[in-house]
Every structure is written in C-alpha cells, then in structure tokens.
Design an enzyme around this catalytic site. Structure first.
Site, PDB file in Angstrom:
ATOM      1  N   LYS A   2       0.849  -1.201   0.000  1.00 52.91           N
ATOM      2  CA  LYS A   2       0.000   0.000   0.000  1.00 52.91           C
ATOM      3  C   LYS A   2       0.879   1.243   0.000  1.00 52.91           C
ATOM      4  CE  LYS A   2      -4.467  -0.080   2.135  1.00 52.91           C
ATOM      5  NZ  LYS A   2      -5.202  -0.083   3.402  1.00 52.91           N
TER       6      LYS A   2
HETATM    7  C1  E4P Z   1      -8.487   0.529   3.205  1.00 49.87           C
HETATM    8  O1  E4P Z   1      -7.660  -0.223   2.739  1.00 49.87           O
HETATM    9  C2  E4P Z   1      -8.432   1.115   4.554  1.00 49.87           C
HETATM   10  O2  E4P Z   1      -7.793   0.205   5.413  1.00 49.87           O
HETATM   11  C3  E4P Z   1      -9.768   1.375   5.161  1.00 49.87           C
HETATM   12  O3  E4P Z   1     -10.817   1.045   4.306  1.00 49.87           O
HETATM   13  C4  E4P Z   1      -9.870   2.693   5.852  1.00 49.87           C
HETATM   14  O4  E4P Z   1     -11.172   2.877   6.293  1.00 49.87           O
HETATM   15  P1  E4P Z   1     -11.595   3.843   7.492  1.00 49.87           P
HETATM   16  O5  E4P Z   1     -12.062   5.123   6.888  1.00 49.87           O
HETATM   17  O6  E4P Z   1     -12.721   3.106   8.154  1.00 49.87           O
HETATM   18  O7  E4P Z   1     -10.414   4.008   8.379  1.00 49.87           O
END
Ligand code: E4P
Length: 214
Positions: free
Chosen positions: A83
């Site tokens: 990521k």
């Molecule tokens: C995506 O890969 C993220 O880990 C995640 O969806 C973030 O979501 P949040 O807004 O609930 O933190």
C-alpha cells in the site's frame, strides 16, 4: 466482485475466513496498532489464514523510502500487495515498483483524478475511501462510479478496491457499479449475513419439526 477483509484482527480473520467468502485482506497502520501486537506477529499469521492478496502499508513519505520498504515487504510472501499513499512521491514509487513486478495498492484516494494518476503509474489496485468522503458531506460512491467508468473507457488494468466501507448498503452500491473489490470491516460483514426473516424462518421450521411424528 471480490471481498477483502479490512482488518488486522487475527481472531476476526480466522473466523470470517472460515465462512469461505474472503478473497484477501487489507491492513493499514491504524488497524495494525489497534491489535496491540507486533507487525511481524500479525503479518505471519494473516498469510496462514488467507490465501489471497494481503495489503501491507509503507510508512515512508519519500519515494526512495517507500521503494525500499516495498521491496522488503514483497519478500515476505508472494501474496503481498504494497500500500502506497496517493502523493507525487507515491506515484514515483509505484512506477518503479510496477516495473519490478511488485504489486501496489494506492491508498487514500479521494478523487477520480487521483485514481487516473495511480493507474497511469501502473498501480495494481486503487483504494477510494468512500466512508471518509461521506463523513465530510460528499457522496463517496460517486467517485467509485467515475473511476470504474474511466478505467473501462481506457481498459486500465488497475483494479478498484472500494474502501472505508461503513455499512452493508455501501457493499450493494459497490457491486451494482461493478467495482472489482470491496474491502469490508468485520462488523459490516457480520451485518451482511443477518436478516430477521431468516432467523424467524429457522425458528419456525425447528418448532414445526417437533410436530412431525417420530
Ligand atoms: C483501506 O484499505 C483502509 O484500510 C480502510 O478502508 C480505511 O477505512 P476507514 O475510513 O474506516 O479508516
């Protein structure tokens, strides 16, 4: 549509993976920190529980640092997807990593323009954060519609992971739009399986079964 689990909670991953519907996992520094366990402890276990793409995030903010971290992460397991945050430094890193065959997931995407750039750089996945856009009064799912359409127009190979999912309606919307993947927090996946009429139906069948002569 593929379903990824958006968590680093090993007990949840173990249980929900046993349902047979999980294709991968996404994590982020917040989700790892929430477990109270070390990164290595978590990651080693996730690969044993789910045989599919597992997103692990870099911490560096400069391209060189991201590339170095990404190469190290990619060595952990064949299913690692790195990521990378959606910045100009992130784009530089994605370009280099895609040439090396390292899979990337460009994260913190909040506009179709950002998704176009990530796809041009060669990202394997882009992650538009729907819930966080909804939180500030934007219609998050709108950008998923735009991104899916744009990627189709130009046959971009980059896949769309609908992220920051807050409730089961997000999942239905993502599926109707034709997103490639939706990454779902455990609590939302648990809500998806439930329907009160299913519970009532089972209860009634079991009651009626008692009336069948033995
Ligand atoms: C995506 O890969 C993220 O880990 C995640 O969806 C973030 O979501 P949040 O807004 O609930 O933190």
């Amino acid at each position: 549509m593929k379903i990824f689990l958006d968590t680093a909670d090993l007990d949840e991953i173990r249980e929900l993976a046993s349902w047979g519907v999980i294709d991968g996992v996404t994590t982020n520094p917040t989700l790892i920190a929430r477990t109270g366990k070390s990164f290595k402890e978590i990651v080693d276990e996730i690969f044993k529980l789910v045989d599919g793409p597992i997103s692990l995030e870099v911490i560096s903010t400069d391209a060189e640092g991201m590339i170095k971290e990404a190469r190290d992460l990619a060595k952990i397991h064949k299913n690692v997807v790195v990521k990378i945050p959606m910045t100009s430094e992130g784009l530089k890193a994605v370009k280099r990593l895609s040439k090396e065959g390292v899979k990337t997931n460009v994260t913190l995407v909040f506009s179709a323009n950002q998704a176009i750039l990530a796809a041009k750089a060669g990202a394997t996945y882009v992650s538009p954060f729907i819930g966080r856009l909804d939180d500030i009064g934007n219609e998050g799912m709108k950008i998923v519609e735009e991104i899916v359409q744009i990627f189709r127009n130009y046959d971009f190979k980059t896949k769309v992971i609908v992220s920051s999912v807050r409730h089961p309606i997000h999942v239905i919307q993502a599926a109707k739009i034709g997103a490639d993947v939706v990454t779902i927090p455990p609590a939302v996946l648990r809500k998806m399986v439930k329907h009160p009429l299913t519970d009532i139906g089972i209860e009634r069948f079991l009651e009626d079964w008692k009336k069948v002569p033995k």
